[in-house]
Design a protein around this motif. Structure first.
Motif, PDB file in Angstrom:
ATOM      1  N   PHE A  52      10.392   4.876  -7.162  1.00  7.30           N
ATOM      2  CA  PHE A  52      10.757   6.252  -6.825  1.00  7.30           C
ATOM      3  C   PHE A  52       9.467   6.984  -6.445  1.00  7.30           C
ATOM      4  O   PHE A  52       8.533   7.037  -7.251  1.00  7.30           O
ATOM      5  N   VAL A  53       9.422   7.510  -5.249  1.00  6.28           N
ATOM      6  CA  VAL A  53       8.230   8.230  -4.798  1.00  6.28           C
ATOM      7  C   VAL A  53       8.352   9.682  -5.255  1.00  6.28           C
ATOM      8  O   VAL A  53       9.151  10.451  -4.716  1.00  6.28           O
ATOM      9  N   GLU A  54       7.571  10.023  -6.268  1.00  6.61           N
ATOM     10  CA  GLU A  54       7.644  11.380  -6.834  1.00  6.61           C
ATOM     11  C   GLU A  54       6.854  12.380  -5.999  1.00  6.61           C
ATOM     12  O   GLU A  54       7.248  13.537  -5.868  1.00  6.61           O
ATOM     13  N   GLU A  55       5.706  11.948  -5.489  1.00  3.48           N
ATOM     14  CA  GLU A  55       4.882  12.821  -4.664  1.00  3.48           C
ATOM     15  C   GLU A  55       4.142  11.987  -3.641  1.00  3.48           C
ATOM     16  O   GLU A  55       3.725  10.868  -3.927  1.00  3.48           O
ATOM     17  N   ASN A  80      14.810   9.653  -3.822  1.00 10.54           N
ATOM     18  CA  ASN A  80      13.423   9.310  -3.492  1.00 10.54           C
ATOM     19  C   ASN A  80      13.145   7.811  -3.665  1.00 10.54           C
ATOM     20  O   ASN A  80      11.990   7.405  -3.764  1.00 10.54           O
ATOM     21  N   SER A  81      14.197   7.011  -3.723  1.00 10.39           N
ATOM     22  CA  SER A  81      14.018   5.562  -3.857  1.00 10.39           C
ATOM     23  C   SER A  81      13.410   4.958  -2.591  1.00 10.39           C
ATOM     24  O   SER A  81      13.755   5.356  -1.481  1.00 10.39           O
ATOM     25  N   ARG A  82      12.527   4.007  -2.795  1.00  5.93           N
ATOM     26  CA  ARG A  82      11.975   3.208  -1.702  1.00  5.93           C
ATOM     27  C   ARG A  82      11.745   1.794  -2.198  1.00  5.93           C
ATOM     28  O   ARG A  82      11.617   1.555  -3.399  1.00  5.93           O
ATOM     29  N   LEU A  83      11.698   0.859  -1.249  1.00  8.04           N
ATOM     30  CA  LEU A  83      11.202  -0.478  -1.562  1.00  8.04           C
ATOM     31  C   LEU A  83       9.682  -0.425  -1.412  1.00  8.04           C
ATOM     32  O   LEU A  83       9.176  -0.162  -0.314  1.00  8.04           O
ATOM     33  N   SER A  84       8.971  -0.712  -2.488  1.00 12.85           N
ATOM     34  CA  SER A  84       7.512  -0.557  -2.423  1.00 12.85           C
ATOM     35  C   SER A  84       6.871  -1.553  -1.465  1.00 12.85           C
ATOM     36  O   SER A  84       5.771  -1.307  -0.973  1.00 12.85           O
ATOM     37  N   CYS A  85       7.557  -2.651  -1.163  1.00 16.83           N
ATOM     38  CA  CYS A  85       6.986  -3.615  -0.211  1.00 16.83           C
ATOM     39  C   CYS A  85       7.057  -3.104   1.221  1.00 16.83           C
ATOM     40  O   CYS A  85       6.383  -3.651   2.104  1.00 16.83           O
ATOM     41  N   GLN A  86       7.870  -2.094   1.459  1.00 17.52           N
ATOM     42  CA  GLN A  86       8.036  -1.577   2.813  1.00 17.52           C
ATOM     43  C   GLN A  86       7.271  -0.274   3.031  1.00 17.52           C
ATOM     44  O   GLN A  86       7.354   0.324   4.101  1.00 17.52           O
ATOM     45  N   LEU A  87       6.539   0.140   2.024  1.00 19.63           N
ATOM     46  CA  LEU A  87       5.794   1.392   2.101  1.00 19.63           C
ATOM     47  C   LEU A  87       4.304   1.055   2.167  1.00 19.63           C
ATOM     48  O   LEU A  87       3.737   0.521   1.210  1.00 19.63           O
ATOM     49  N   THR A  88       3.705   1.334   3.301  1.00 22.82           N
ATOM     50  CA  THR A  88       2.311   0.951   3.534  1.00 22.82           C
ATOM     51  C   THR A  88       1.378   2.108   3.220  1.00 22.82           C
ATOM     52  O   THR A  88       1.594   3.237   3.676  1.00 22.82           O
ATOM     53  N   VAL A  89       0.357   1.808   2.444  1.00 17.19           N
ATOM     54  CA  VAL A  89      -0.654   2.809   2.104  1.00 17.19           C
ATOM     55  C   VAL A  89      -1.435   3.167   3.373  1.00 17.19           C
ATOM     56  O   VAL A  89      -1.841   2.286   4.135  1.00 17.19           O
ATOM     57  N   SER A  90      -1.620   4.462   3.581  1.00 16.21           N
ATOM     58  CA  SER A  90      -2.381   4.905   4.751  1.00 16.21           C
ATOM     59  C   SER A  90      -2.955   6.285   4.471  1.00 16.21           C
ATOM     60  O   SER A  90      -2.473   7.011   3.594  1.00 16.21           O
ATOM     61  N   ASP A  91      -3.972   6.630   5.254  1.00 15.59           N
ATOM     62  CA  ASP A  91      -4.543   7.967   5.098  1.00 15.59           C
ATOM     63  C   ASP A  91      -3.539   9.040   5.505  1.00 15.59           C
ATOM     64  O   ASP A  91      -3.597  10.159   5.010  1.00 15.59           O
ATOM     65  N   SER A  92      -2.612   8.710   6.397  1.00 11.91           N
ATOM     66  CA  SER A  92      -1.649   9.732   6.819  1.00 11.91           C
ATOM     67  C   SER A  92      -0.641  10.042   5.713  1.00 11.91           C
ATOM     68  O   SER A  92      -0.188  11.178   5.589  1.00 11.91           O
ATOM     69  N   ILE A  93      -0.312   9.046   4.902  1.00  9.00           N
ATOM     70  CA  ILE A  93       0.539   9.326   3.732  1.00  9.00           C
ATOM     71  C   ILE A  93      -0.317   9.884   2.600  1.00  9.00           C
ATOM     72  O   ILE A  93       0.075  10.801   1.898  1.00  9.00           O
ATOM     73  N   GLY A  94      -1.512   9.332   2.437  1.00 10.52           N
ATOM     74  CA  GLY A  94      -2.433   9.829   1.416  1.00 10.52           C
ATOM     75  C   GLY A  94      -2.046   9.392   0.024  1.00 10.52           C
ATOM     76  O   GLY A  94      -1.393   8.362  -0.171  1.00 10.52           O
ATOM     77  N   ASP A  95      -2.477  10.180  -0.938  1.00 13.59           N
ATOM     78  CA  ASP A  95      -2.239   9.826  -2.340  1.00 13.59           C
ATOM     79  C   ASP A  95      -0.742   9.846  -2.650  1.00 13.59           C
ATOM     80  O   ASP A  95       0.013  10.657  -2.119  1.00 13.59           O
ATOM     81  N   LEU A  96      -0.366   8.957  -3.557  1.00 17.70           N
ATOM     82  CA  LEU A  96       1.046   8.814  -3.923  1.00 17.70           C
ATOM     83  C   LEU A  96       1.206   8.830  -5.441  1.00 17.70           C
ATOM     84  O   LEU A  96       0.321   8.343  -6.168  1.00 17.70           O
ATOM     85  N   ILE A  97       2.322   9.334  -5.879  1.00 17.97           N
ATOM     86  CA  ILE A  97       2.747   9.162  -7.271  1.00 17.97           C
ATOM     87  C   ILE A  97       4.086   8.438  -7.231  1.00 17.97           C
ATOM     88  O   ILE A  97       5.041   8.908  -6.582  1.00 17.97           O
ATOM     89  N   VAL A  98       4.121   7.289  -7.871  1.00 20.30           N
ATOM     90  CA  VAL A  98       5.273   6.390  -7.800  1.00 20.30           C
ATOM     91  C   VAL A  98       5.765   6.110  -9.212  1.00 20.30           C
ATOM     92  O   VAL A  98       5.001   5.665 -10.066  1.00 20.30           O
ATOM     93  N   ARG A  99       7.019   6.382  -9.458  1.00 14.37           N
ATOM     94  CA  ARG A  99       7.632   6.082 -10.755  1.00 14.37           C
ATOM     95  C   ARG A  99       8.391   4.775 -10.634  1.00 14.37           C
ATOM     96  O   ARG A  99       8.990   4.479  -9.590  1.00 14.37           O
ATOM     97  N   LEU A 100       8.378   4.011 -11.712  1.00 19.06           N
ATOM     98  CA  LEU A 100       9.018   2.698 -11.695  1.00 19.06           C
ATOM     99  C   LEU A 100      10.301   2.721 -12.513  1.00 19.06           C
ATOM    100  O   LEU A 100      10.392   3.425 -13.525  1.00 19.06           O
ATOM    101  N   PRO A 101      11.304   1.949 -12.082  1.00 21.13           N
ATOM    102  CA  PRO A 101      12.582   1.944 -12.808  1.00 21.13           C
ATOM    103  C   PRO A 101      12.469   1.226 -14.149  1.00 21.13           C
ATOM    104  O   PRO A 101      11.483   0.530 -14.411  1.00 21.13           O
ATOM    105  N   GLU A 102      13.500   1.376 -14.960  1.00 18.88           N
ATOM    106  CA  GLU A 102      13.493   0.744 -16.283  1.00 18.88           C
ATOM    107  C   GLU A 102      13.370  -0.769 -16.152  1.00 18.88           C
ATOM    108  O   GLU A 102      12.674  -1.417 -16.901  1.00 18.88           O
ATOM    109  N   PHE A 103      14.101  -1.324 -15.197  1.00 17.65           N
ATOM    110  CA  PHE A 103      13.972  -2.753 -14.910  1.00 17.65           C
ATOM    111  C   PHE A 103      14.406  -2.990 -13.472  1.00 17.65           C
ATOM    112  O   PHE A 103      15.129  -2.179 -12.884  1.00 17.65           O
ATOM    113  N   GLN A 104      13.956  -4.114 -12.921  1.00 18.13           N
ATOM    114  CA  GLN A 104      14.362  -4.498 -11.572  1.00 18.13           C
ATOM    115  C   GLN A 104      15.585  -5.390 -11.684  1.00 18.13           C
ATOM    116  O   GLN A 104      15.751  -6.112 -12.678  1.00 18.13           O
ATOM    117  N   MET A 105      16.451  -5.334 -10.703  1.00 15.96           N
ATOM    118  CA  MET A 105      17.669  -6.154 -10.765  1.00 15.96           C
ATOM    119  C   MET A 105      17.916  -6.796  -9.422  1.00 15.96           C
ATOM    120  O   MET A 105      17.316  -6.446  -8.446  1.00 15.96           O
TER     121      MET A 105
END
Ligand code: FES
Length: 105
Positions: A52-55, A80-105
């Motif tokens: 979950f991308v919080e910020e 605000n759910s995303r697949l973290s493998c499909q979200l690429t870190v970049s200067d245009s996105i900048g800093d991120l705050i990402v919350r993780l689910p209780e478990f993956q399924m």
């Protein structure tokens, strides 16, 4: 270099420097962040890298149909759910705050 803060389900926080061009999933793997399984290794076919991308400092890219389809299988999906493998870190996105689910399924 953007900073990604991962927040585990129990509230434990991990703040790490992330390389531009790496996926958020790859950043989590590099730093052994618990809570992301990434069973398919980034192919967008397992859904076990859900987060979950919080910020985000900048705008996030739109989801492609495959990411949208995989997230559609997650009963714990939020707006605000995303697949973290499909979200690429970049200067245009900048800093991120990402919350993780209780478990993956
Ligand atoms: Fe499998 Fe992201 S690692 S969908």
């Amino acid at each position: 270099m953007p900073v990604v803060k991962f927040i585990e389900f129990d509230g434990t926080e991990h703040e790490v420097d992330a390389d531009n061009g790496a996926s958020v999933m790859e950043v989590a793997m590099k730093y052994d962040i618990p809570g992301i399984d990434a069973d398919c290794g980034g192919g967008a076919v397992c859904g076990t890298c859900h987060c979950f991308v919080e910020e985000a400092a900048g705008p996030l890219p739109d989801m492609d149909p495959q990411e949208e389809a995989m997230l559609g299988l997650r009963p714990d999906r939020e707006s605000n759910s995303r697949l973290s493998c499909q979200l690429t870190v970049s200067d245009s996105i900048g800093d991120l705050i990402v919350r993780l689910p209780e478990f993956q399924m």
